[in-house]
Motif scaffolding. Structure first.
Motif, PDB file in Angstrom:
ATOM      1  N   LEU A  49       1.080  -1.346   0.083  1.00 18.54           N
ATOM      2  CA  LEU A  49      -0.199  -0.291   0.001  1.00 18.54           C
ATOM      3  C   LEU A  49       0.541   1.472  -0.002  1.00 18.54           C
ATOM      4  N   VAL A  50       1.969   1.265   0.942  1.00 17.67           N
ATOM      5  CA  VAL A  50       2.626   2.747   1.041  1.00 17.67           C
ATOM      6  C   VAL A  50       3.992   2.074   0.930  1.00 17.67           C
ATOM      7  N   TYR A  51       4.585   3.211  -0.074  1.00 16.73           N
ATOM      8  CA  TYR A  51       6.051   2.473  -0.008  1.00 16.73           C
ATOM      9  C   TYR A  51       6.945   3.799   0.354  1.00 16.73           C
ATOM     10  N   LEU A  52       7.670   4.070   1.422  1.00 17.68           N
ATOM     11  CA  LEU A  52       8.941   4.971   1.746  1.00 17.68           C
ATOM     12  C   LEU A  52      10.485   4.401   2.134  1.00 17.68           C
ATOM     13  N   SER A  53      11.228   5.257   1.027  1.00 17.88           N
ATOM     14  CA  SER A  53      12.194   5.421   0.911  1.00 17.88           C
ATOM     15  C   SER A  53      13.483   6.696   1.578  1.00 17.88           C
ATOM     16  N   LEU A  54      13.690   6.199   2.608  1.00 12.51           N
ATOM     17  CA  LEU A  54      14.114   7.264   3.255  1.00 12.51           C
ATOM     18  C   LEU A  54      15.364   7.389   3.000  1.00 12.51           C
ATOM     19  N   ARG A  55      16.629   8.711   3.271  1.00 16.82           N
ATOM     20  CA  ARG A  55      17.531   8.975   3.007  1.00 16.82           C
ATOM     21  C   ARG A  55      18.342  10.254   4.153  1.00 16.82           C
ATOM     22  N   ALA A  56      18.923  10.351   4.954  1.00 19.66           N
ATOM     23  CA  ALA A  56      19.515  11.265   5.206  1.00 19.66           C
ATOM     24  C   ALA A  56      21.188  11.424   5.505  1.00 19.66           C
ATOM     25  N   LEU A  57      21.565  11.837   5.359  1.00 18.39           N
ATOM     26  CA  LEU A  57      22.750  12.830   5.823  1.00 18.39           C
ATOM     27  C   LEU A  57      23.374  13.395   6.402  1.00 18.39           C
ATOM     28  N   ILE A  58      24.067  12.909   7.472  1.00 21.76           N
ATOM     29  CA  ILE A  58      24.712  13.784   8.735  1.00 21.76           C
ATOM     30  C   ILE A  58      25.582  13.521   8.887  1.00 21.76           C
ATOM     31  N   SER A  59      26.368  14.586   9.313  1.00 21.64           N
ATOM     32  CA  SER A  59      28.003  15.491   8.715  1.00 21.64           C
ATOM     33  C   SER A  59      27.999  16.577   9.518  1.00 21.64           C
ATOM     34  N   SER A  60      29.244  16.980   9.507  1.00 30.65           N
ATOM     35  CA  SER A  60      28.953  19.193   9.688  1.00 30.65           C
ATOM     36  C   SER A  60      29.610  19.385   8.889  1.00 30.65           C
ATOM     37  N   VAL A  61      28.954  21.389   8.823  1.00 28.65           N
ATOM     38  CA  VAL A  61      29.026  21.818   7.574  1.00 28.65           C
ATOM     39  C   VAL A  61      30.548  22.123   7.512  1.00 28.65           C
ATOM     40  N   GLY A  62      31.070  21.717   8.517  1.00 26.26           N
ATOM     41  CA  GLY A  62      33.061  21.889   8.096  1.00 26.26           C
ATOM     42  C   GLY A  62      33.113  20.480   6.774  1.00 26.26           C
ATOM     43  N   ALA A  63      33.228  19.663   7.082  1.00 23.41           N
ATOM     44  CA  ALA A  63      33.279  18.864   6.520  1.00 23.41           C
ATOM     45  C   ALA A  63      32.499  18.391   4.693  1.00 23.41           C
ATOM     46  N   LEU A  64      31.739  19.965   4.885  1.00 21.28           N
ATOM     47  CA  LEU A  64      30.627  19.569   3.455  1.00 21.28           C
ATOM     48  C   LEU A  64      31.172  20.830   3.259  1.00 21.28           C
ATOM     49  N   THR A  65      31.792  22.062   3.512  1.00 20.50           N
ATOM     50  CA  THR A  65      32.604  23.020   2.634  1.00 20.50           C
ATOM     51  C   THR A  65      33.895  22.671   2.440  1.00 20.50           C
ATOM     52  N   PRO A  66      34.064  23.380   0.898  1.00 15.24           N
ATOM     53  CA  PRO A  66      35.216  23.655   0.530  1.00 15.24           C
ATOM     54  C   PRO A  66      36.077  23.718   1.133  1.00 15.24           C
ATOM     55  N   PRO A  67      37.375  23.856   0.700  1.00 13.53           N
ATOM     56  CA  PRO A  67      38.595  24.463   1.355  1.00 13.53           C
ATOM     57  C   PRO A  67      38.363  25.323   0.878  1.00 13.53           C
ATOM     58  N   GLU A  68      39.090  27.111   1.627  1.00 13.97           N
ATOM     59  CA  GLU A  68      39.941  28.484   0.675  1.00 13.97           C
ATOM     60  C   GLU A  68      40.566  27.831  -0.222  1.00 13.97           C
TER      61      GLU A  68
END
Length: 74
Positions: A49-68
């Motif tokens: 009847l219902v199908y749910l696909s769940l995805r979550a990314l857990i990380s710090s902001v510093g790990a996701l921003t490119p280095p200057e």
């Protein structure tokens, strides 16, 4: 009669259980990030009847921003 050990050995399995402190685990997760995925299906009488696909990314902001670049943004 041979006996087998129920406790995994790191020599047998590289992914064997090793104790790790919660602080070390949290530091690794926030430093590199982790993706949590899951699928949920609600069905009645083998009819989906219902199908749910769940995805979550857990990380710090510093790990996701490119280095200057060196020397700043100017």
């Amino acid at each position: 009669m041979a006996t087998t050990s129920l406790v995994p050995s790191s020599a047998d399995d590289p992914l064997a259980y090793r104790p790790i402190a919660l602080v070390d685990l949290l530091d690794r997760v926030l430093g590199t990030g982790v993706v949590v995925t899951g699928d949920i299906t609600i069905s009645i009488a083998d009819v989906d009847l219902v199908y749910l696909s769940l995805r979550a990314l857990i990380s710090s902001v510093g790990a996701l921003t490119p280095p200057e670049p060196p020397g700043g943004a100017g």
